[in-house]
Write an enzyme that holds these catalytic residues in place. Sequence first.
Site, mmCIF file in Angstrom:
data_model
loop_
_atom_site.group_PDB
_atom_site.id
_atom_site.type_symbol
_atom_site.label_atom_id
_atom_site.label_comp_id
_atom_site.label_asym_id
_atom_site.label_seq_id
_atom_site.Cartn_x
_atom_site.Cartn_y
_atom_site.Cartn_z
ATOM 1 N N LYS A 111 0.838 -1.218 0.000
ATOM 2 C CA LYS A 111 0.000 0.000 0.000
ATOM 3 C C LYS A 111 0.867 1.259 0.000
ATOM 4 C CE LYS A 111 -3.945 -2.010 0.127
ATOM 5 N NZ LYS A 111 -5.251 -2.288 0.132
ATOM 6 N N LYS A 191 -5.075 -10.766 -7.508
ATOM 7 C CA LYS A 191 -6.169 -11.044 -6.586
ATOM 8 C C LYS A 191 -7.349 -10.136 -6.919
ATOM 9 C CE LYS A 191 -6.578 -9.065 -2.605
ATOM 10 N NZ LYS A 191 -6.603 -8.532 -1.254
ATOM 11 N N LYS A 194 -11.265 -4.502 -5.271
ATOM 12 C CA LYS A 194 -11.923 -3.285 -5.750
ATOM 13 C C LYS A 194 -10.894 -2.304 -6.330
ATOM 14 C CE LYS A 194 -15.626 -0.515 -5.614
ATOM 15 N NZ LYS A 194 -16.901 -0.781 -6.249
HETATM 16 P P1 AMP Z 1 -11.721 -6.334 2.433
HETATM 17 O O1 AMP Z 1 -12.739 -6.053 1.388
HETATM 18 O O2 AMP Z 1 -10.309 -6.119 1.952
HETATM 19 O O3 AMP Z 1 -12.010 -5.674 3.748
HETATM 20 O O4 AMP Z 1 -11.789 -7.913 2.701
HETATM 21 C C1 AMP Z 1 -12.838 -8.545 3.396
HETATM 22 C C2 AMP Z 1 -12.584 -10.033 3.488
HETATM 23 O O5 AMP Z 1 -12.593 -10.620 2.190
HETATM 24 C C3 AMP Z 1 -11.211 -10.367 4.101
HETATM 25 O O6 AMP Z 1 -11.349 -11.514 4.890
HETATM 26 C C4 AMP Z 1 -10.364 -10.626 2.899
HETATM 27 O O7 AMP Z 1 -9.287 -11.470 3.199
HETATM 28 C C5 AMP Z 1 -11.366 -11.300 1.955
HETATM 29 N N1 AMP Z 1 -11.008 -11.111 0.548
HETATM 30 C C6 AMP Z 1 -10.941 -9.929 -0.131
HETATM 31 N N2 AMP Z 1 -10.571 -10.134 -1.412
HETATM 32 C C7 AMP Z 1 -10.416 -11.484 -1.558
HETATM 33 C C8 AMP Z 1 -10.038 -12.328 -2.647
HETATM 34 N N3 AMP Z 1 -9.783 -11.852 -3.860
HETATM 35 N N4 AMP Z 1 -9.971 -13.653 -2.416
HETATM 36 C C9 AMP Z 1 -10.243 -14.169 -1.200
HETATM 37 N N5 AMP Z 1 -10.599 -13.430 -0.136
HETATM 38 C C10 AMP Z 1 -10.690 -12.104 -0.293
#
Ligand code: AMP
Length: 329
Positions: A111, A191, A194
């Site tokens: 980041k 990965k 967003k």
């Molecule tokens: P975030 O949107 O970054 O707050 O992520 C919320 C949850 O979704 C967390 O547990 C992340 O590890 C999981 N997560 C986000 N993107 C992915 C992805 N591409 N594959 C698997 N898990 C994800």
Amino acid sequence: MKVLFTGIQPTGDLHIGNYFGAVRNWVRLQHEYISYICVVDLHALVIFNDPKTMPQRIFDMAVGLYACGIDMEKTTLFVQSEVPGHADLTWIFNTVTPLGELERMTQFKDKAQQHRKNVNAGLLDYPVLQAADILLYKGEVVPVGEDQVQHIELTREIARYFNKRYGSTFPECEALLTETPRIMGLDGDQKMSKSKGNTIGLIEDKEEIWKKLSVAKTDPARIRRNDPGTPEKCNIYSYHKLITPETELAEIHQGCSTAAIGCIDCKKILFKNLMAELDPIRNKYHALTAKPKEVHELLAENAKKCTLQAKKTILEVKEKMGLKPVWKI
Ligand code: AMP
Ligand code: TRP
């Protein structure tokens, strides 16, 4: 029952990476644990904040989670900034966390690279706030996607540092991964995220989803319709594995390996199955957005419940650290 704690940022709509990598598992696990899910708005501040859209993003995330099947009674879903204690415990943990541990975090390094003009102290301190989230409720099980494992390991260390210095207070939590902890984006290279613009949103317009899917990357070996491929190397097949029933999956595997099925037909089947999974979520989402008061009230009530729990932990911590009111000495 053990305590489960997890968090999600209100950075935008849920996507299938969140859903298949984490949220679908939270829905299953809520029956086995005392579950807390936190919409982590304080974490979201470190990258970028638009005060005008923040309230709506928080609301949308809460509604999205309920629509995915988070049970209003079983799980305590709440908004981080509504509970005093998260930032307090972060400060306390800051004093037992070695700087070097924070500097070596992969997410911090990534980041900091991505947002060179905004490398604020919060970006570095981000995992300490995450540890405070979990340990304020003495969370033991933390279901997350793969990208968060390093932060959960650090949480365990912070608990250890604190316990060693002030006496046994916090449990050593563990990360719980799904069988698909890393869902790749539509580009097939990174990965799904967003910030990478490679997502399929859970609530996104159907036509929009098909538009994205129809141009999404497939097996690089299948340049012409009749070229056979290797399903394991195809990103679309990796999506099939998330939702397509076994017999149909076997047919697709066979079809792609022998070129009996073309990529576009394979994508059409995926689209059909994806919509079957997402339609009920979408319907529930729209039904809930029509009743904002119910969701607002629930979030307020849950924040109250969490505030009580947080107070208890902070009091225990302060006592152990010698931070007592003078009249108690
Ligand atoms: P975030 O949107 O970054 O707050 O992520 C919320 C949850 O979704 C967390 O547990 C992340 O590890 C999981 N997560 C986000 N993107 C992915 C992805 N591409 N594959 C698997 N898990 C994800
Ligand atoms: N950092 C997590 C993410 O980006 C969100 C999060 C904040 C979290 N606090 C948490 C996850 C506590 C698990 C437990 O996905």
